[in-house]
Design an enzyme around this catalytic site. Structure first.
Site, PDB file in Angstrom:
ATOM      1  N   ASN A   1      27.340 -11.394  57.480  1.00 30.44           N
ATOM      2  CA  ASN A   1      28.584 -12.153  57.474  1.00 30.44           C
ATOM      3  C   ASN A   1      29.679 -11.502  56.651  1.00 30.44           C
ATOM      4  OD1 ASN A   1      27.877 -14.498  59.085  1.00 30.44           O
ATOM      5  ND2 ASN A   1      26.384 -14.889  57.478  1.00 30.44           N
TER       6      ASN A   1
ATOM      7  N   ARG B   1      34.674 -13.839  57.799  1.00 31.77           N
ATOM      8  CA  ARG B   1      34.305 -13.445  56.434  1.00 31.77           C
ATOM      9  C   ARG B   1      34.192 -11.940  56.249  1.00 31.77           C
ATOM     10  NH1 ARG B   1      29.282 -17.305  55.861  1.00 31.77           N
ATOM     11  NH2 ARG B   1      29.548 -17.272  58.117  1.00 31.77           N
TER      12      ARG B   1
ATOM     13  N   ARG C   1      48.634  49.632  63.713  1.00 28.77           N
ATOM     14  CA  ARG C   1      48.749  49.623  62.270  1.00 28.77           C
ATOM     15  C   ARG C   1      49.927  50.517  61.909  1.00 28.77           C
ATOM     16  NH1 ARG C   1      43.395  51.756  59.515  1.00 28.77           N
ATOM     17  NH2 ARG C   1      42.347  49.907  60.289  1.00 28.77           N
TER      18      ARG C   1
ATOM     19  N   SER D   1      38.061  43.902  60.060  1.00 31.93           N
ATOM     20  CA  SER D   1      38.588  42.760  59.312  1.00 31.93           C
ATOM     21  C   SER D   1      40.063  42.514  59.613  1.00 31.93           C
ATOM     22  CB  SER D   1      38.421  43.010  57.818  1.00 31.93           C
ATOM     23  OG  SER D   1      37.045  43.085  57.520  1.00 31.93           O
TER      24      SER D   1
ATOM     25  N   LYS E   1      35.204  26.836  67.939  1.00 33.20           N
ATOM     26  CA  LYS E   1      35.479  25.726  68.862  1.00 33.20           C
ATOM     27  C   LYS E   1      35.352  26.275  70.265  1.00 33.20           C
ATOM     28  CE  LYS E   1      38.760  24.931  71.181  1.00 33.20           C
ATOM     29  NZ  LYS E   1      40.075  24.893  71.835  1.00 33.20           N
TER      30      LYS E   1
HETATM   31  C1  UD1 Z   1      25.560 -21.256  62.875  1.00 30.74           C
HETATM   32  C2  UD1 Z   1      24.920 -22.623  63.006  1.00 30.74           C
HETATM   33  C3  UD1 Z   1      24.224 -22.988  61.690  1.00 30.74           C
HETATM   34  C4  UD1 Z   1      23.240 -21.904  61.304  1.00 30.74           C
HETATM   35  C5  UD1 Z   1      23.923 -20.542  61.266  1.00 30.74           C
HETATM   36  C6  UD1 Z   1      22.935 -19.443  61.066  1.00 30.74           C
HETATM   37  C7  UD1 Z   1      26.406 -23.808  64.522  1.00 30.74           C
HETATM   38  C8  UD1 Z   1      27.447 -24.857  64.667  1.00 30.74           C
HETATM   39  N1  UD1 Z   1      25.932 -23.595  63.304  1.00 30.74           N
HETATM   40  O1  UD1 Z   1      26.563 -21.361  61.880  1.00 30.74           O
HETATM   41  O2  UD1 Z   1      23.546 -24.206  61.835  1.00 30.74           O
HETATM   42  O3  UD1 Z   1      22.670 -22.198  60.049  1.00 30.74           O
HETATM   43  O4  UD1 Z   1      24.588 -20.290  62.521  1.00 30.74           O
HETATM   44  O5  UD1 Z   1      23.594 -18.221  60.945  1.00 30.74           O
HETATM   45  O6  UD1 Z   1      26.017 -23.225  65.501  1.00 30.74           O
HETATM   46  N2  UD1 Z   1      30.265 -18.094  68.598  1.00 30.74           N
HETATM   47  C9  UD1 Z   1      30.690 -17.985  69.897  1.00 30.74           C
HETATM   48  N3  UD1 Z   1      31.573 -18.872  70.397  1.00 30.74           N
HETATM   49  C10 UD1 Z   1      32.075 -19.893  69.634  1.00 30.74           C
HETATM   50  C11 UD1 Z   1      31.636 -20.014  68.302  1.00 30.74           C
HETATM   51  C12 UD1 Z   1      30.720 -19.097  67.814  1.00 30.74           C
HETATM   52  O7  UD1 Z   1      30.285 -17.066  70.625  1.00 30.74           O
HETATM   53  O8  UD1 Z   1      32.877 -20.676  70.169  1.00 30.74           O
HETATM   54  C13 UD1 Z   1      29.303 -17.120  68.084  1.00 30.74           C
HETATM   55  C14 UD1 Z   1      29.836 -16.360  66.883  1.00 30.74           C
HETATM   56  O9  UD1 Z   1      30.476 -15.166  67.289  1.00 30.74           O
HETATM   57  C15 UD1 Z   1      28.572 -16.076  66.100  1.00 30.74           C
HETATM   58  C16 UD1 Z   1      27.650 -17.236  66.452  1.00 30.74           C
HETATM   59  O10 UD1 Z   1      28.184 -17.823  67.626  1.00 30.74           O
HETATM   60  O11 UD1 Z   1      27.961 -14.883  66.530  1.00 30.74           O
HETATM   61  C17 UD1 Z   1      27.538 -18.253  65.315  1.00 30.74           C
HETATM   62  O12 UD1 Z   1      28.783 -18.885  65.160  1.00 30.74           O
HETATM   63  P1  UD1 Z   1      29.376 -19.278  63.753  1.00 30.74           P
HETATM   64  O13 UD1 Z   1      30.615 -20.031  63.985  1.00 30.74           O
HETATM   65  O14 UD1 Z   1      29.421 -18.065  62.906  1.00 30.74           O
HETATM   66  O15 UD1 Z   1      28.306 -20.287  63.198  1.00 30.74           O
HETATM   67  P2  UD1 Z   1      27.752 -20.299  61.741  1.00 30.74           P
HETATM   68  O16 UD1 Z   1      28.773 -20.894  60.840  1.00 30.74           O
HETATM   69  O17 UD1 Z   1      27.199 -18.978  61.403  1.00 30.74           O
HETATM   70 CA    CA Z   2      26.839 -16.690  61.393  1.00 27.99          CA
END
Ligand code: UD1
Ligand code: CA
Length: 459
Positions: free
Chosen positions: A229, A15, A442, A407, A353
């Protein structure tokens, strides 16, 4: 009991609509992941892990710079899968408590987290989550409770029924778990959901089924827990943090005019008694001693300014040490490697610099001093240029003490001008000038009487 922190940062952050991984977007000059890791350090965990995937080198570099260990999740199959990837790294701690947060919550209220963690340690629950009450819960996982008020499940927006979508209590994405127990639960996760992912919050339904419900805490200030986000949320977070930094500086005795326009990064040090004028911008490792004044629209990056130094309007200072009691600008530009001793004056349209200027040197107008050393008390006339580059290499210019440069002088480097020497205006200095000498190159001037009347084109 040992304690670990796990930060999930493998996702892309769709996003943001940006080619850059979300957690690398800067908040007041610093990647949001860096901010988060710095504030999490207050928890003094035994181990901090950062799960990386997308742009893992760049994200991993930020993690390692903050002293965290990197865990690679490849491919990214969901938040449950991301925590599962940490099993090996956490096994070294034996039984431990694990705080899990996403990497996009740079303003996480870590003090509140510490409080919840204390309660969690004292309780017997295998897990806990922080929940929030939102006016608009769209996009978040809804917390479904049973008739006894226990967390029965977290249902993601895309999997939620109409009825569940009406729930305004959401999962913040901040959890506490016990390891290694949680990994047994993770093994039972499926991915039969709208996104085909292994959802970490599905562990809460499994835990309740096993008769070991999770704790939950309802937190205030949702924005700080839910993180960033979109670009709009990033801008809001920047503004929130900026306002906080400015308020702290004012409370400590810094005068800030039109504070709503002044940008100071948290890494900057400003001593009490300094004054920041409207639209000043202070970045990086900038440090200002007492009484420094930064004029309107001036930008300082990694600039260390001594007591009472005054930067007038529209200056750009970078990688510079100066002062005390220098006067810079308006409109001067100092580039990395500039070292100004006390009471140096640089005026409008002067660029430096890798230049070391001794006490009291004055270069007040239109000059370029690059790869130059200038002894104390010297005067650099308007329009003086160090010709430091021969097209292939840079060469030094060395001026002694008390030198007077007229100058419009060009100093063709490498070249040296001895103590007390004079250089006449308009000179191109190509040979070293001995101490006490006058250098002048000069063409002799010739006046042709009556030329205008005889030869000038008629209008
Ligand atoms: C997640 C939660 C949701 C909560 C919200 C709050 C899940 C399934 N859902 O949703 O319930 O309300 O956070 O912000 O967890 N990430 C990884 N590896 C992956 C997938 C994600 O490291 O395979 C990391 C992402 O980079 C991110 C975080 O996990 O930092 C959250 O993942 P994201 O897919 O954004 O979950 P949300 O839709 O925000
Ligand atoms: Ca998130």
């Amino acid at each position: 009991m040992k304690r670990a922190v796990v930060v999930l940062a493998a996702g892309k952050g769709t996003r943001m609509n940006s080619p850059r991984a979300k957690v690398l977007h800067p908040l007041l000059g610093r990647p949001m992941l860096g901010h988060l890791l710095e504030s999490l350090a207050a928890l003094r965990a035994d181990l901090t892990l950062v799960v990386v995937g997308h742009q893992r080198e760049a994200v991993g570099a930020v993690a390692e710079a903050a002293g965290a260990r990197v865990v690679i999740q490849e491919p990214q199959l969901g938040t449950g899968h991301a925590l599962a990837a940490c099993r090996g790294a956490l096994s070294g701690l034996g039984s431990c408590e694990v705080l899990l947060v996403a990497g996009d919550v740079p303003l996480l209220p870590v003090e509140a987290v510490a409080g919840y963690w204390k309660e969690f340690s004292a309780a017997r629950s295998p897990a806990g989550l922080v929940v929030l009450e939102l006016d608009d819960p769209a996009g978040y996982g809804r917390v479904v409770r049973d008739h006894r008020g226990r967390v029965r499940a977290v249902v993601e927006q895309r999997d939620a029924s109409e009825e569940e979508r009406a729930i305004r209590e959401v999962n913040s994405g901040v959890y506490l778990f016990r390891s290694p127990g949680i990994f047994e639960v993770l093994e039972q996760l499926g991915n039969a959901n709208a996104q085909g992912e292994y959802y970490l919050p599905d562990v809460f339904a499994l835990l309740l089924k096993e008769g070991t419900p999770a704790l939950s805490w309802r937190a205030q200030a949702p924005a700080r827990w839910l993180g960033i986000n979109s670009q709009a949320e990033l801008a809001r977070a920047n503004e929130q943090l900026r306002t906080q930094v400015i308020a702290e500086l004012m409370a400590s005795g810094v005068t800030i005019l039109m504070p709503e326009t002044v940008w100071v990064e948290p890494s900057v040090r400003v001593a009490p008694g300094c004054t920041l004028h409207p639209f000043a911008r202070l970045c990086g490792a900038t440090a200002l001693e007492p009484g420094v004044e930064v004029g309107a629209y001036s930008c300082l990056t990694d600039a260390a300014l001594g007591e009472g130094t005054r930067v007038k309007e529209h200056c750009v200072l970078e990688g510079t040490k100066a002062g005390p009691r220098c006067v810079l600008g308006p409109f001067c530009r100092t580039r990395p490697g500039t070292e100004l001793a006390e009471q140096v004056h640089l005026g409008n349209f002067v660029e430096t610099k890798k230049a070391r200027l001794g006490k009291g040197v004055k270069a007040n107008h239109l000059s370029y001093l690059g790869d130059a050393t200038v002894g104390g008390g010297s005067n650099i006339g308007a329009g003086t240029i160090t010709c430091n580059y021969d097209g292939a290499r840079k060469h030094p210019t060395v001026l002694g003490e008390g030198v007077f440069i007229g100058s419009d002088t060009q100093l063709v480097a490498p070249v040296t001008v001895g103590d007390g020497a004079y250089v006449g205006a308009g000179t191109t200095v190509t040979k070293d000038v001995p101490a006490g000498a006058l250098a002048i190159s000069r063409a002799p001037q010739k006046n042709i009487e009556g030329w205008v009347a005889r030869k000038a084109p008629r209008k």
